[in-house]
Design a protein around this motif. Structure first.
Motif, mmCIF file in Angstrom:
data_model
loop_
_atom_site.group_PDB
_atom_site.id
_atom_site.type_symbol
_atom_site.label_atom_id
_atom_site.label_comp_id
_atom_site.label_asym_id
_atom_site.label_seq_id
_atom_site.Cartn_x
_atom_site.Cartn_y
_atom_site.Cartn_z
ATOM 1 N N ASP A 1 0.819 -1.219 0.000
ATOM 2 C CA ASP A 1 0.000 0.000 0.000
ATOM 3 C C ASP A 1 0.850 1.264 0.000
ATOM 4 O O ASP A 1 0.588 2.192 -0.770
ATOM 5 C CB ASP A 1 -0.953 0.007 1.206
ATOM 6 C CG ASP A 1 -2.079 -0.999 1.066
ATOM 7 O OD1 ASP A 1 -2.387 -1.406 -0.074
ATOM 8 O OD2 ASP A 1 -2.652 -1.386 2.100
ATOM 9 N N SER A 2 1.875 1.317 0.837
ATOM 10 C CA SER A 2 2.701 2.526 0.900
ATOM 11 C C SER A 2 3.498 2.719 -0.392
ATOM 12 O O SER A 2 3.625 3.852 -0.878
ATOM 13 C CB SER A 2 3.623 2.504 2.117
ATOM 14 O OG SER A 2 4.537 1.447 2.032
ATOM 15 N N LEU A 3 4.019 1.626 -0.964
ATOM 16 C CA LEU A 3 4.734 1.754 -2.233
ATOM 17 C C LEU A 3 3.793 2.204 -3.354
ATOM 18 O O LEU A 3 4.168 3.042 -4.178
ATOM 19 C CB LEU A 3 5.392 0.427 -2.622
ATOM 20 C CG LEU A 3 6.694 0.068 -1.931
ATOM 21 C CD1 LEU A 3 7.147 -1.328 -2.340
ATOM 22 C CD2 LEU A 3 7.773 1.077 -2.237
ATOM 23 N N SER A 4 2.593 1.666 -3.377
ATOM 24 C CA SER A 4 1.625 2.069 -4.405
ATOM 25 C C SER A 4 1.340 3.566 -4.324
ATOM 26 O O SER A 4 1.311 4.252 -5.351
ATOM 27 C CB SER A 4 0.326 1.284 -4.255
ATOM 28 O OG SER A 4 0.534 -0.063 -4.562
ATOM 29 N N LYS A 5 1.154 4.073 -3.133
ATOM 30 C CA LYS A 5 0.885 5.513 -2.964
ATOM 31 C C LYS A 5 2.073 6.352 -3.415
ATOM 32 O O LYS A 5 1.905 7.375 -4.078
ATOM 33 C CB LYS A 5 0.541 5.805 -1.503
ATOM 34 C CG LYS A 5 -0.839 5.350 -1.123
ATOM 35 C CD LYS A 5 -1.166 5.720 0.320
ATOM 36 C CE LYS A 5 -2.567 5.318 0.668
ATOM 37 N NZ LYS A 5 -2.705 4.016 1.249
ATOM 38 N N THR A 6 3.275 5.912 -3.063
ATOM 39 C CA THR A 6 4.479 6.652 -3.460
ATOM 40 C C THR A 6 4.611 6.703 -4.976
ATOM 41 O O THR A 6 4.872 7.771 -5.545
ATOM 42 C CB THR A 6 5.732 6.010 -2.840
ATOM 43 O OG1 THR A 6 5.600 6.026 -1.417
ATOM 44 C CG2 THR A 6 6.988 6.752 -3.246
ATOM 45 N N PHE A 7 4.420 5.574 -5.638
ATOM 46 C CA PHE A 7 4.559 5.546 -7.098
ATOM 47 C C PHE A 7 3.419 6.304 -7.774
ATOM 48 O O PHE A 7 3.623 6.941 -8.802
ATOM 49 C CB PHE A 7 4.685 4.107 -7.602
ATOM 50 C CG PHE A 7 6.088 3.582 -7.463
ATOM 51 C CD1 PHE A 7 6.964 3.640 -8.525
ATOM 52 C CD2 PHE A 7 6.540 3.064 -6.256
ATOM 53 C CE1 PHE A 7 8.269 3.185 -8.399
ATOM 54 C CE2 PHE A 7 7.834 2.602 -6.112
ATOM 55 C CZ PHE A 7 8.707 2.662 -7.185
ATOM 56 N N GLU A 8 2.242 6.281 -7.191
ATOM 57 C CA GLU A 8 1.138 7.068 -7.740
ATOM 58 C C GLU A 8 1.443 8.561 -7.630
ATOM 59 O O GLU A 8 1.179 9.325 -8.554
ATOM 60 C CB GLU A 8 -0.153 6.730 -7.009
ATOM 61 C CG GLU A 8 -1.369 7.412 -7.600
ATOM 62 C CD GLU A 8 -2.661 6.952 -6.958
ATOM 63 O OE1 GLU A 8 -3.708 7.128 -7.595
ATOM 64 O OE2 GLU A 8 -2.627 6.416 -5.827
ATOM 65 N N ASN A 9 2.035 8.980 -6.525
ATOM 66 C CA ASN A 9 2.425 10.380 -6.354
ATOM 67 C C ASN A 9 3.552 10.792 -7.291
ATOM 68 O O ASN A 9 3.780 11.984 -7.505
ATOM 69 C CB ASN A 9 2.824 10.655 -4.902
ATOM 70 C CG ASN A 9 1.636 10.607 -3.961
ATOM 71 O OD1 ASN A 9 0.495 10.774 -4.374
ATOM 72 N ND2 ASN A 9 1.904 10.346 -2.697
ATOM 73 N N SER A 10 4.263 9.823 -7.833
ATOM 74 C CA SER A 10 5.328 10.103 -8.800
ATOM 75 C C SER A 10 4.839 9.979 -10.227
ATOM 76 O O SER A 10 5.622 9.760 -11.146
ATOM 77 C CB SER A 10 6.511 9.153 -8.560
ATOM 78 O OG SER A 10 7.130 9.460 -7.353
ATOM 79 N N ASN A 11 3.534 10.073 -10.410
ATOM 80 C CA ASN A 11 2.910 10.174 -11.725
ATOM 81 C C ASN A 11 2.659 8.841 -12.424
ATOM 82 O O ASN A 11 2.308 8.823 -13.598
ATOM 83 C CB ASN A 11 3.711 11.110 -12.642
ATOM 84 C CG ASN A 11 2.852 11.729 -13.707
ATOM 85 O OD1 ASN A 11 1.675 11.976 -13.504
ATOM 86 N ND2 ASN A 11 3.436 11.975 -14.859
ATOM 87 N N PHE A 12 2.865 7.719 -11.759
ATOM 88 C CA PHE A 12 2.482 6.446 -12.348
ATOM 89 C C PHE A 12 0.966 6.296 -12.228
ATOM 90 O O PHE A 12 0.363 6.764 -11.271
ATOM 91 C CB PHE A 12 3.179 5.273 -11.645
ATOM 92 C CG PHE A 12 4.625 5.135 -12.026
ATOM 93 C CD1 PHE A 12 4.993 4.420 -13.156
ATOM 94 C CD2 PHE A 12 5.621 5.725 -11.262
ATOM 95 C CE1 PHE A 12 6.326 4.292 -13.507
ATOM 96 C CE2 PHE A 12 6.953 5.606 -11.606
ATOM 97 C CZ PHE A 12 7.307 4.888 -12.735
ATOM 98 N N VAL A 13 0.369 5.659 -13.210
ATOM 99 C CA VAL A 13 -1.082 5.490 -13.226
ATOM 100 C C VAL A 13 -1.421 4.009 -13.389
ATOM 101 O O VAL A 13 -0.548 3.180 -13.605
ATOM 102 C CB VAL A 13 -1.738 6.316 -14.357
ATOM 103 C CG1 VAL A 13 -1.522 7.806 -14.129
ATOM 104 C CG2 VAL A 13 -1.216 5.901 -15.721
ATOM 105 N N ALA A 14 -2.708 3.715 -13.304
ATOM 106 C CA ALA A 14 -3.230 2.354 -13.478
ATOM 107 C C ALA A 14 -2.516 1.367 -12.560
ATOM 108 O O ALA A 14 -2.143 0.277 -12.976
ATOM 109 C CB ALA A 14 -3.128 1.923 -14.941
ATOM 110 N N LEU A 15 -2.329 1.765 -11.315
ATOM 111 C CA LEU A 15 -1.664 0.889 -10.352
ATOM 112 C C LEU A 15 -2.594 -0.224 -9.912
ATOM 113 O O LEU A 15 -3.749 0.021 -9.573
ATOM 114 C CB LEU A 15 -1.201 1.689 -9.135
ATOM 115 C CG LEU A 15 0.127 2.413 -9.338
ATOM 116 C CD1 LEU A 15 -0.090 3.775 -9.921
ATOM 117 C CD2 LEU A 15 0.885 2.483 -8.050
#
Length: 156
Positions: free
Chosen positions: A119-133
């Motif tokens: 969950d924490s990694l998903s949020k971090t990568f989403e905040n770095s502009n990755f989508v469709a996680l």
């Protein structure tokens, strides 16, 4: 990890794809991905966090998350497998931003994640502009986080 081979079904069999794997303890992932890449005529670049002996036919670079840039020769990857532990890293946001820069537009990132960190990694990568996680359960200990880079949304 044999389970990672299930992700290969998501990779189109187009010659000329650029695939990369960042790994530390997952040598069997490299050998499996190398066989798959060769079967579809894709280029595989291995970024190794630990000094190991690899077959001569592989393109292997020594790698560190602390280095300024993650790619050489301006190559961007269609698919990037991150099979290294991020749990003890201090600035995961900076790592996510550097990974974003080396993936082609509409490229895919697959992150091997311990279940408690997903969950924490998903949020971090989403905040770095990755989508469709998406999170995919791999086994009792690990998940795969699947993410995509979309073009032109934000500069990281």
């Amino acid at each position: 990890m044999k389970e990672l081979e299930l992700l290969y079904d998501l990779i189109p069999h187009h010659p000329g794809l650029f695939i990369s794997i960042i790994e530390d303890e997952n040598y069997e992932c490299v050998t499996s991905l190398a066989k798959f890449s060769q079967s579809i005529n894709a280029s595989l670049h291995v970024k190794s966090l630990k000094q190991k002996i690899y077959p001569n036919h592989l393109h292997v670079d020594d790698f560190s998350f602390e280095q300024n840039r993650y790619n050489h020769n301006a190559i961007q990857y269609d698919f990037l497998f991150l099979c290294a532990s991020l749990e003890k890293k201090e600035d995961i946001t900076e790592i996510a931003n550097k990974l974003y820069r080396i993936i082609k537009n509409a490229g895919h990132l697959f992150i091997l994640s311990k279940k408690e960190s997903t969950d924490s990694l998903s949020k971090t990568f989403e905040n770095s502009n990755f989508v469709a996680l998406n999170s995919i359960e791999l086994n009792a200990q690990y998940n795969i986080i699947s993410a995509k880079k979309m073009h032109g949304w934000m500069r990281v």
